[in-house]
Design a protein around this motif. Structure first.
Motif, PDB file in Angstrom:
ATOM      1  N   THR A 186       0.837  -1.205   0.000  1.00 30.61           N
ATOM      2  CA  THR A 186       0.000   0.000   0.000  1.00 30.61           C
ATOM      3  C   THR A 186       0.872   1.255   0.000  1.00 30.61           C
ATOM      4  O   THR A 186       0.655   2.190  -0.770  1.00 30.61           O
ATOM      5  CB  THR A 186      -0.912   0.000   1.240  1.00 30.61           C
ATOM      6  OG1 THR A 186      -1.595  -1.246   1.293  1.00 30.61           O
ATOM      7  CG2 THR A 186      -1.911   1.129   1.181  1.00 30.61           C
ATOM      8  N   PHE A 190       1.091   4.121  -2.995  1.00 31.25           N
ATOM      9  CA  PHE A 190       0.802   5.547  -2.777  1.00 31.25           C
ATOM     10  C   PHE A 190       2.010   6.405  -3.115  1.00 31.25           C
ATOM     11  O   PHE A 190       1.873   7.504  -3.651  1.00 31.25           O
ATOM     12  CB  PHE A 190       0.365   5.779  -1.326  1.00 31.25           C
ATOM     13  CG  PHE A 190      -1.110   5.628  -1.154  1.00 31.25           C
ATOM     14  CD1 PHE A 190      -1.682   4.377  -1.093  1.00 31.25           C
ATOM     15  CD2 PHE A 190      -1.929   6.732  -1.069  1.00 31.25           C
ATOM     16  CE1 PHE A 190      -3.044   4.220  -0.959  1.00 31.25           C
ATOM     17  CE2 PHE A 190      -3.295   6.594  -0.936  1.00 31.25           C
ATOM     18  CZ  PHE A 190      -3.856   5.344  -0.876  1.00 31.25           C
ATOM     19  N   GLY A 240      -5.700  13.018   1.587  1.00 28.63           N
ATOM     20  CA  GLY A 240      -5.722  11.615   1.983  1.00 28.63           C
ATOM     21  C   GLY A 240      -7.092  11.199   2.480  1.00 28.63           C
ATOM     22  O   GLY A 240      -7.563  10.094   2.178  1.00 28.63           O
ATOM     23  N   TYR A 244      -9.286   8.352   0.758  1.00 30.37           N
ATOM     24  CA  TYR A 244      -9.809   7.184   1.467  1.00 30.37           C
ATOM     25  C   TYR A 244     -11.306   7.031   1.215  1.00 30.37           C
ATOM     26  O   TYR A 244     -11.790   5.924   0.943  1.00 30.37           O
ATOM     27  CB  TYR A 244      -9.517   7.280   2.963  1.00 30.37           C
ATOM     28  CG  TYR A 244     -10.098   6.116   3.708  1.00 30.37           C
ATOM     29  CD1 TYR A 244      -9.582   4.832   3.523  1.00 30.37           C
ATOM     30  CD2 TYR A 244     -11.192   6.261   4.562  1.00 30.37           C
ATOM     31  CE1 TYR A 244     -10.129   3.744   4.167  1.00 30.37           C
ATOM     32  CE2 TYR A 244     -11.743   5.186   5.210  1.00 30.37           C
ATOM     33  CZ  TYR A 244     -11.204   3.924   5.005  1.00 30.37           C
ATOM     34  OH  TYR A 244     -11.753   2.843   5.630  1.00 30.37           O
ATOM     35  N   MET A 247     -11.802   5.659  -2.128  1.00 35.09           N
ATOM     36  CA  MET A 247     -11.427   4.240  -2.201  1.00 35.09           C
ATOM     37  C   MET A 247     -12.509   3.360  -1.607  1.00 35.09           C
ATOM     38  O   MET A 247     -12.856   2.312  -2.160  1.00 35.09           O
ATOM     39  CB  MET A 247     -10.091   4.027  -1.478  1.00 35.09           C
ATOM     40  CG  MET A 247      -8.895   4.492  -2.276  1.00 35.09           C
ATOM     41  SD  MET A 247      -7.406   4.618  -1.274  1.00 35.09           S
ATOM     42  CE  MET A 247      -7.001   2.903  -1.045  1.00 35.09           C
ATOM     43  N   TYR A 252     -12.982  -0.551  -1.455  1.00 39.48           N
ATOM     44  CA  TYR A 252     -11.686  -0.877  -0.849  1.00 39.48           C
ATOM     45  C   TYR A 252     -11.885  -1.660   0.434  1.00 39.48           C
ATOM     46  O   TYR A 252     -12.675  -1.268   1.286  1.00 39.48           O
ATOM     47  CB  TYR A 252     -10.938   0.421  -0.580  1.00 39.48           C
ATOM     48  CG  TYR A 252      -9.603   0.277   0.108  1.00 39.48           C
ATOM     49  CD1 TYR A 252      -8.546  -0.371  -0.519  1.00 39.48           C
ATOM     50  CD2 TYR A 252      -9.393   0.804   1.382  1.00 39.48           C
ATOM     51  CE1 TYR A 252      -7.315  -0.479   0.098  1.00 39.48           C
ATOM     52  CE2 TYR A 252      -8.166   0.705   2.001  1.00 39.48           C
ATOM     53  CZ  TYR A 252      -7.131   0.058   1.356  1.00 39.48           C
ATOM     54  OH  TYR A 252      -5.919  -0.041   1.971  1.00 39.48           O
ATOM     55  N   LEU A 256      -5.158  -3.621  -1.906  1.00 40.70           N
ATOM     56  CA  LEU A 256      -5.273  -2.970  -3.208  1.00 40.70           C
ATOM     57  C   LEU A 256      -5.338  -4.014  -4.316  1.00 40.70           C
ATOM     58  O   LEU A 256      -4.483  -4.900  -4.392  1.00 40.70           O
ATOM     59  CB  LEU A 256      -4.070  -2.053  -3.431  1.00 40.70           C
ATOM     60  CG  LEU A 256      -4.016  -0.825  -2.533  1.00 40.70           C
ATOM     61  CD1 LEU A 256      -2.671  -0.144  -2.697  1.00 40.70           C
ATOM     62  CD2 LEU A 256      -5.136   0.131  -2.852  1.00 40.70           C
TER      63      LEU A 256
ATOM     64  N   GLN B  37      -8.031   1.101   8.489  1.00 39.48           N
ATOM     65  CA  GLN B  37      -7.685   1.302   7.075  1.00 39.48           C
ATOM     66  C   GLN B  37      -7.512   2.776   6.739  1.00 39.48           C
ATOM     67  O   GLN B  37      -6.628   3.154   5.980  1.00 39.48           O
ATOM     68  CB  GLN B  37      -8.790   0.726   6.195  1.00 39.48           C
ATOM     69  CG  GLN B  37      -8.739  -0.763   6.068  1.00 39.48           C
ATOM     70  CD  GLN B  37      -9.997  -1.284   5.425  1.00 39.48           C
ATOM     71  OE1 GLN B  37     -10.652  -0.574   4.672  1.00 39.48           O
ATOM     72  NE2 GLN B  37     -10.348  -2.509   5.744  1.00 39.48           N
ATOM     73  N   ARG B  38      -8.368   3.616   7.321  1.00 38.57           N
ATOM     74  CA  ARG B  38      -8.302   5.040   7.023  1.00 38.57           C
ATOM     75  C   ARG B  38      -6.946   5.603   7.437  1.00 38.57           C
ATOM     76  O   ARG B  38      -6.295   6.338   6.707  1.00 38.57           O
ATOM     77  CB  ARG B  38      -9.425   5.757   7.779  1.00 38.57           C
ATOM     78  CG  ARG B  38      -9.466   7.238   7.539  1.00 38.57           C
ATOM     79  CD  ARG B  38     -10.613   7.889   8.278  1.00 38.57           C
ATOM     80  NE  ARG B  38     -10.264   9.259   8.583  1.00 38.57           N
ATOM     81  CZ  ARG B  38      -9.570   9.626   9.650  1.00 38.57           C
ATOM     82  NH1 ARG B  38      -9.178   8.723  10.525  1.00 38.57           N
ATOM     83  NH2 ARG B  38      -9.271  10.892   9.854  1.00 38.57           N
ATOM     84  N   VAL B  41      -4.227   4.599   5.073  1.00 37.37           N
ATOM     85  CA  VAL B  41      -4.218   5.401   3.854  1.00 37.37           C
ATOM     86  C   VAL B  41      -3.577   6.765   4.134  1.00 37.37           C
ATOM     87  O   VAL B  41      -2.734   7.242   3.358  1.00 37.37           O
ATOM     88  CB  VAL B  41      -5.653   5.561   3.301  1.00 37.37           C
ATOM     89  CG1 VAL B  41      -5.698   6.645   2.232  1.00 37.37           C
ATOM     90  CG2 VAL B  41      -6.143   4.252   2.725  1.00 37.37           C
TER      91      VAL B  41
END
Lengths: 285, 313
Positions: A186, A190, A240, A244, A247, A252, A256, B37-38, B41
């Motif tokens: 991930t 990114f 970001g 998110y 995604m 998501y 990914l 998850q947030r 990211v």
């Protein structure tokens, strides 16, 4: 955008000299010719068609690691071994249809640091710091400089060959297949996707500073740059959050997905075996 | 600062590699457990940002320039474990794509820049938080955290190169230290400037990251334990001098091509800096291990006392 005779029929060159290969399904349709993400500078040649590009990236990585481990962990390279390696690496580069100058000049990035420290390496063996001791150490241990620099260069060049003959999505898929933790995949994804975006933002902010306050200097400039970096961070952070949300709305689940499929062919095994043999030749010769 | 391949002995590569894999593996487990998850990211976006900020070159002495490293900043924003992952990713890309730092030396580079630098930066930052809550103290702490983290990371790199037998201790420490004392100023200014701006505009982000990064004495003990393990491992390997192999190789005349420059026949020189016997080396490393173990004990003791005192009885 232009086509030249030496290019594969699915390749073309852009004005910025970047070359691309298009997947077959839209390569003959001019209107669809630009439905691909534009590549970054370092991946200028990753989308070419060549035997080197065709190697399964998992096997390519393993083969490259074998060579690097063999060369770096082994004895100092003797000139003949080094020349052998240079020829093999140059041959692979030419086979990949990448300009030698391009990979070579990029691999030189390793030299300042390697040379900077290596030049002082013989001093570690000097018996005191008198002029005679130093000159003695240099006459006896100058091979240390060569050993460090040659190994550093070979290692850097091999890794550059991997990263400049493999499209980033495939490389990421391969790293995942080689059991790299998801969180790293991930992160790398990114980094690949957004670093250039942020560099672009940074650049335009610098342009703005340059055009509005060209003579700003000293403490005020430093403060300004601090604010600039902070502003960039907050913009990135808020971006970001939006990324998110986007995604999640596209399903998501923490992993990914990738479109690339990796299929190993018998020749890929041959590549790894050849790399192992090459290392054996260098180590045992 | 990024050590290229060929500079570290195989023993150093093995020990630093094992230590980095262990620590980063723990960091991955920690992030999986504590981050949703947030958060992951957002962490990934921060990684991309730090990588972009590294393109900010600033002039250092003599027409050369240094660039931002970001270990302390990552730790301040995300906590030491997430910072370890972010910095490791950045180092991987640099080694793989930009020929900056070696592949076998990746373990050592991760140890210096992704483990030690964020831990040091984090410690300074947290210490200052306890000391005072004022803005100017925080900004000063951010500067100090960045400068110190870079200095200690550079010192670690110097020690690794020295233990590998490729430099004289005083010289490599002086060169790395002097150079990074200068680069550290730029690093500190960028970090402090960023923190100052964020404190003014979105102070909640820093509080959040502090909470997210809060960790128990147990995990600090694990971190220090790993560092102690590395120090011990390195001292073991250094004293058994495995790189004698290289010397044998040249002495036996296998390295024919190097004959003119090959070693004097006779006593094999020790892989030690002059004036330092292996006893002194062992002493230094024992000192390092001792300091680390003492630190762990003090921290555990302190937190135990604090816990007991804080509990309403």
């Amino acid at each position: 955008m232009s086509h030249s005779p030496e290019l594969h029929k699915h390749e073309h060159v852009h004005d910025d000299e970047g070359a691309h290969r298009h997947p077959h399904h839209h390569s003959h349709d001019e209107s669809k010719a630009h439905q691909h993400v534009h590549t970054l500078k370092f991946e200028r040649y990753t989308y070419l068609v060549s035997p080197v590009h065709a190697i399964d990236p998992r096997f390519k990585i393993v083969a490259a690691l074998l060579i690097v481990v063999g060369v770096v962990a082994g004895q100092p390279l003797r000139p003949l071994e080094f020349i052998f390696l240079v020829f093999v690496l140059a041959a692979i580069t030419l086979l990949a249809r990448i300009p030698l100058r391009w990979t070579f000049s990029r691999s030189l990035a390793v030299l300042p640091v390697a040379l900077g420290i290596a030049l002082f390496a013989p001093l570690g063996h000097a018996d005191g710091l008198s002029a005679s001791a130093i000159s003695e150490a240099y006459s006896e241990y100058s091979w240390l400089i060569w050993s460090i620099v040659s190994k550093a260069w070979v290692s850097a060049y091999v890794m550059l060959l991997v990263s400049s003959t493999t499209p980033m999505p495939k490389l990421l898929k391969a790293l995942k297949a080689l059991k790299m933790p998801d969180v790293f995949v991930t992160m790398l994804t990114f980094l690949y996707r957004f670093t250039d975006v942020f560099v672009g933002q940074l650049r335009s902010m610098r342009h703005a500073v340059g055009s509005r306050a060209p003579e700003l200097g000293g403490w005020r400039l430093i403060r300004l740059y601090g604010n600039l970096a902070g502003n960039l961070f907050i913009r990135a952070y808020e971006r970001g959050e939006r990324i998110y949300a986007a995604m999640v709305s596209r399903g998501y689940t923490g992993v990914l997905p990738t479109a690339e499929e990796l299929t190993a062919r018998p020749t890929d095994w041959l590549v790894v075996i050849t790399a192992a043999l090459m290392v054996a030749v260098v180590m045992l010769y | 600062m990024h050590i290229p391949d060929g500079m570290l002995s195989n023993a150093t590569v093995a020990v630093t590699g094992a230590a980095s894999v262990g620590y980063v593996g723990y960091a991955v487990a920690w992030v999986r457990k504590h981050f949703d998850q947030r958060k992951i990211v957002l962490m990934a976006v921060t990684a991309a940002l730090i990588f972009a900020l590294q393109m900010l070159n600033f002039p250092v002495a003599g027409g050369t320039s240094g660039h931002f490293a970001g270990g302390a900043l990552a730790a301040i924003l995300l906590g030491p474990f997430a910072a370890a992952i972010v910095m490791t990713t950045v180092l991987m890309v640099q080694a793989l794509v930009f020929a900056d730092g070696g592949i076998l030396a990746l373990g050592a580079n991760v140890l210096n820049l992704a483990v030690i630098a964020p831990l040091v930066g984090w410690a300074v930052w947290q210490l200052a938080q306890k000391f005072s809550d004022s803005k100017s103290v925080k900004i000063t702490a951010a500067f100090a955290a960045a400068w110190l983290s870079l200095m200690i990371a550079a010192t670690a790199a110097a020690l690794e190169i020295w233990i590998s037998g490729n430099a004289q201790l005083g010289m490599v420490l002086g060169a790395m230290g002097g150079w990074h004392a200068l680069i550290g100023i730029g690093e500190g200014l960028v970090t402090a400037g960023l923190v100052a701006y964020v404190l003014q505009v979105r102070p909640d982000l820093l509080d959040q990251s502090n909470k997210a990064g809060n960790f128990s004495p147990r995990s600090v003990a694990i971190g220090f334990g790993i560092l102690a393990f590395i120090a011990a491992g390195l001292s073991f390997f250094a004293s058994s001098s495995p790189d004698g192999l290289e010397f044998v190789y040249f002495e036996e005349g296998v390295g024919v091509a190097f004959e003119e420059v090959s070693l004097v026949s006779g006593i094999m020189p020790d892989y030690m800096a002059p004036g330092l016997s292996s006893d002194a080396l062992a002493g230094i490393l024992a000192g390092v291990v001792g300091v680390i173990i003492t630190g762990v004990f003090l921290y555990a003791l302190g937190s135990a006392i604090r816990k007991r005192g804080g509990e309403p009885s």
